[in-house]
Design a protein around this motif. Structure first.
Motif, mmCIF file in Angstrom:
data_model
loop_
_atom_site.group_PDB
_atom_site.id
_atom_site.type_symbol
_atom_site.label_atom_id
_atom_site.label_comp_id
_atom_site.label_asym_id
_atom_site.label_seq_id
_atom_site.Cartn_x
_atom_site.Cartn_y
_atom_site.Cartn_z
ATOM 1 N N UNK A 1 0.847 -1.189 0.000
ATOM 2 C CA UNK A 1 0.000 0.000 0.000
ATOM 3 C C UNK A 1 0.887 1.245 0.000
ATOM 4 N N UNK A 2 0.409 2.354 -0.542
ATOM 5 C CA UNK A 2 1.246 3.565 -0.610
ATOM 6 C C UNK A 2 1.610 4.089 0.775
ATOM 7 N N UNK A 3 2.862 4.463 0.940
ATOM 8 C CA UNK A 3 3.329 5.004 2.219
ATOM 9 C C UNK A 3 3.241 6.528 2.215
ATOM 10 N N UNK A 4 3.618 7.126 1.102
ATOM 11 C CA UNK A 4 3.593 8.590 0.984
ATOM 12 C C UNK A 4 2.776 8.996 -0.235
ATOM 13 N N UNK A 5 1.905 9.968 -0.046
ATOM 14 C CA UNK A 5 1.090 10.493 -1.147
ATOM 15 C C UNK A 5 1.213 12.013 -1.155
ATOM 16 N N UNK A 6 1.951 12.527 -2.126
ATOM 17 C CA UNK A 6 2.199 13.964 -2.189
ATOM 18 C C UNK A 6 1.052 14.726 -2.854
ATOM 19 N N UNK A 7 0.076 14.008 -3.392
ATOM 20 C CA UNK A 7 -1.031 14.685 -4.072
ATOM 21 C C UNK A 7 -1.894 15.489 -3.107
ATOM 22 N N UNK A 8 -1.795 15.187 -1.833
ATOM 23 C CA UNK A 8 -2.589 15.902 -0.829
ATOM 24 C C UNK A 8 -2.042 17.303 -0.561
ATOM 25 N N UNK A 9 -0.801 17.569 -0.987
ATOM 26 C CA UNK A 9 -0.150 18.841 -0.664
ATOM 27 C C UNK A 9 -0.708 19.981 -1.515
ATOM 28 N N UNK A 10 -0.925 21.110 -0.852
ATOM 29 C CA UNK A 10 -1.389 22.321 -1.531
ATOM 30 C C UNK A 10 -0.193 23.077 -2.101
ATOM 31 N N UNK A 11 -0.474 24.134 -2.856
ATOM 32 C CA UNK A 11 0.600 24.964 -3.410
ATOM 33 C C UNK A 11 1.432 25.584 -2.289
ATOM 34 N N UNK A 12 0.752 25.991 -1.221
ATOM 35 C CA UNK A 12 1.465 26.564 -0.070
ATOM 36 C C UNK A 12 2.381 25.525 0.570
ATOM 37 N N UNK A 13 1.890 24.279 0.690
ATOM 38 C CA UNK A 13 2.711 23.199 1.256
ATOM 39 C C UNK A 13 3.958 22.970 0.401
ATOM 40 N N UNK A 14 3.795 22.980 -0.906
ATOM 41 C CA UNK A 14 4.923 22.747 -1.804
ATOM 42 C C UNK A 14 5.969 23.854 -1.688
ATOM 43 N N UNK A 15 5.501 25.079 -1.455
ATOM 44 C CA UNK A 15 6.423 26.204 -1.258
ATOM 45 C C UNK A 15 7.225 26.021 0.024
ATOM 46 N N UNK A 16 6.538 25.617 1.091
ATOM 47 C CA UNK A 16 7.208 25.359 2.371
ATOM 48 C C UNK A 16 8.243 24.260 2.208
ATOM 49 N N UNK A 17 7.862 23.211 1.496
ATOM 50 C CA UNK A 17 8.761 22.077 1.264
ATOM 51 C C UNK A 17 10.008 22.506 0.490
ATOM 52 N N UNK A 18 9.814 23.358 -0.494
ATOM 53 C CA UNK A 18 10.922 23.810 -1.338
ATOM 54 C C UNK A 18 11.900 24.689 -0.566
ATOM 55 N N UNK A 19 11.390 25.455 0.378
ATOM 56 C CA UNK A 19 12.213 26.442 1.080
ATOM 57 C C UNK A 19 13.084 25.861 2.190
ATOM 58 N N UNK A 20 12.797 24.628 2.639
ATOM 59 C CA UNK A 20 13.580 24.064 3.736
ATOM 60 C C UNK A 20 13.663 22.544 3.618
#
Length: 521
Positions: A266-285
């Motif tokens: 079964x899938x362990x991580x699903x990045x499709x749930x992330x919003x644009x704001x989440x992706x920005x946070x992820x990119x910055x740190x």
């Protein structure tokens, strides 16, 4: 007849400050620190006027209690600083984004991962699951009710190992048992109780339907989480690090759930749930950067506790004993206790997280606003306990004039008459009551430890088991503690719903406490 009347009056007077605190917190909705202060003032007055205690003894006992609270109160102080620092620098946001992606396809596994695994891990390093996890649960689609209740319940079974074992240290200091012996007593309860907590969470979310569907991951998570307490306490090469049990248990629970998903493909991580704001946070740190304060803290504490020369130096050589009441020593162990290293790890992590001057100012401002009251609340209940423990003393004598002048003796004598052989069972509910009042397992231990030791000696039962089950009851009270639930509700702008959570959670906490009491018997 006259003796019974005097005993009854003494019992009422002894319990009056605690009852007063309960009334203030429940009926008047007064905060724990203010309620605790009012209860302490009343306790001191009763000790002076009715239990032949001198003012000097009352003040010295209160100061001794505050010093004895340092493993808890200063841990609260420094951990709030660390969390405030991580919030201001964006580290908490980055960690939240990662947690949101875990196990989206399996609700039972997701609940275990976030609330049991991550919840136990967070509370063990001084973070607050009731502050961090509710927004995540809400973002994952859970109801407001569930988003508040589950984070307050998930870590409860292993609450003894919260704040890097602060309640365990308090238990050890107040009972005279070693840290390892103390951990072994608690460990016997853990696998069963942790599994019950997991079942309780599934029942809250989906009643018996979800319990049936998620039974296998629930049992795996519960046995892993509680079982690690047994492994850490009884394995020769691990037991020196028992204060880190919560860290290990939380991590292993997460690992067990991920392995379960992997085996079922079964899938362990699903990045499709992330919003644009989440992706920005992820990119910055980077995630490792966000976690760096906790990585440093855990690495240092593992090294200190598993490198014998350092453990001996910090725990014994630099015990830094303080004697406020003649004949009684409090081992402060400033160099060994976790609060020192929380502060140091926060400062060191600033090298990577690089807060600006403005952020530093905001961090200090928020910390000074957030920290004093919960820190004081943690300390004041220790002060109350030490006044009770030392009541009946006069300055210069430093011993109770007679048994009947000591509040602990009065409570012990009354408990023997009232409960007899059922006392170990009843003590679990005393813990639930103490945890509800104080909002802290460590404060519950402080309030009841000496009382249980005296009573257990007379009844010829195991005082460590009785005190431990009381502490466990205090931990299970987290899900009905007004302070914790209000904190959780505030993080998702749902103040007011905590009363609804208590109505459901109190039944659950009383059922689990019942099984804890039966286990103690």
């Amino acid at each position: 007849m006259e003796g019974r009347i005097i005993l009854a009056l003494s019992i009422i007077l002894t319990l009056l400050p605690i009852i007063f605190i309960v009334i203030l917190m429940t009926w008047r909705k007064v905060a724990a620190d203010v309620s605790g202060l009012a209860g302490w003032i009343l306790m001191v007055l009763i000790a002076l006027l009715f239990f032949n205690t001198s003012l000097e003894v009352g003040m010295r006992a209160s100061l001794a209690g505050i010093i004895a609270s340092f493993p808890v109160s200063l841990m609260v102080l420094t951990s709030i600083l660390q969390i405030t620092f991580m919030e201001a620098t964006g580290a908490i946001k980055r960690i939240v984004v990662f947690v949101k992606t875990l196990a989206p396809a399996d609700k039972a596994v997701q609940i275990m991962l976030i609330n049991v695994g991550a919840g136990t891990l967070l509370v063990s390093i001084g973070a607050t699951p009731t502050s961090i996890l509710p927004p995540i649960m809400l973002a994952l689609g859970y109801s407001t009710f569930v988003a508040i209740a589950l984070p307050a319940l998930g870590f409860d079974a292993l609450c003894t190992f919260a704040l890097l074992g602060a309640p365990l240290v308090a238990f050890s200091d107040l009972t005279g048992a070693s840290l390892i012996e103390s951990a072994q007593v608690f460990a016997r309860f853990m696998p069963f109780l942790s599994t019950l907590v997991c079942l309780g969470m599934l029942w809250i979310v989906g009643r018996f339907k979800l319990v049936k569907e998620g039974l296998i991951p629930c049992i795996i998570a519960g046995v892993t989480n509680g079982g690690m307490a047994v492994v850490m306490a009884y394995t020769p090469f691990l037991k020196n690090g028992v204060v880190l049990t919560g860290v290990v248990a939380g991590f292993m629970t997460i690992l067990a759930m991920l392995l379960y998903l992997k085996l079922l493909d079964r899938p362990i991580i699903d990045r499709s749930i992330l919003s644009a704001e989440d992706l920005t946070v992820e990119k910055n740190m980077r995630l490792a950067t966000a976690l760096s304060p906790w990585f440093i803290l855990i690495a240092v504490l593992f090294f200190i506790n598993y490198f014998p020369p350092l453990k001996e130096l910090f725990f014994t050589g630099l015990a830094m004993p303080v004697s406020v009441i003649p004949g009684q020593q409090i081992l402060t162990r400033v160099a060994w206790n976790a609060y020192t290293w929380v502060l140091i790890s926060t400062i060191v992590a600033a090298i990577w997280l690089r807060p600006s001057a403005m952020q530093v100012g905001n961090i200090l401002s928020k910390w000074l606003k957030r920290a004093p009251r919960p820190t004081f609340a943690a300390a004041i209940f220790f002060a109350i306990a030490f006044v009770m423990n030392n009541s009946g003393m006069q300055a210069g004598v430093w011993q109770p004039v007679g048994d009947e002048t000591n509040m602990i003796w009065v409570l012990a004598h009354a408990s023997i008459l009232a409960f007899g052989g059922a006392y170990p069972f009843i003590s679990s509910y005393l813990g639930l009551f103490g945890g509800f009042v104080s909002g802290s397992e460590a404060s519950t231990i402080a309030m009841f430890a000496k009382y249980h030791i005296v009573t257990s000696k007379i009844l010829q039962v195991n005082a460590l088991v009785v005190t431990a089950v009381t502490a466990i009851g205090g931990g299970l009270a987290s899900v009905i503690s007004p302070a914790k639930l209000q904190n959780a509700a505030a993080t998702i702008d749902a103040l007011g719903i905590e009363s609804e959570v208590i109505k459901t959670a109190i039944v659950l906490s009383m059922v689990i406490t019942f099984f804890a009491g039966v286990t103690a018997m």
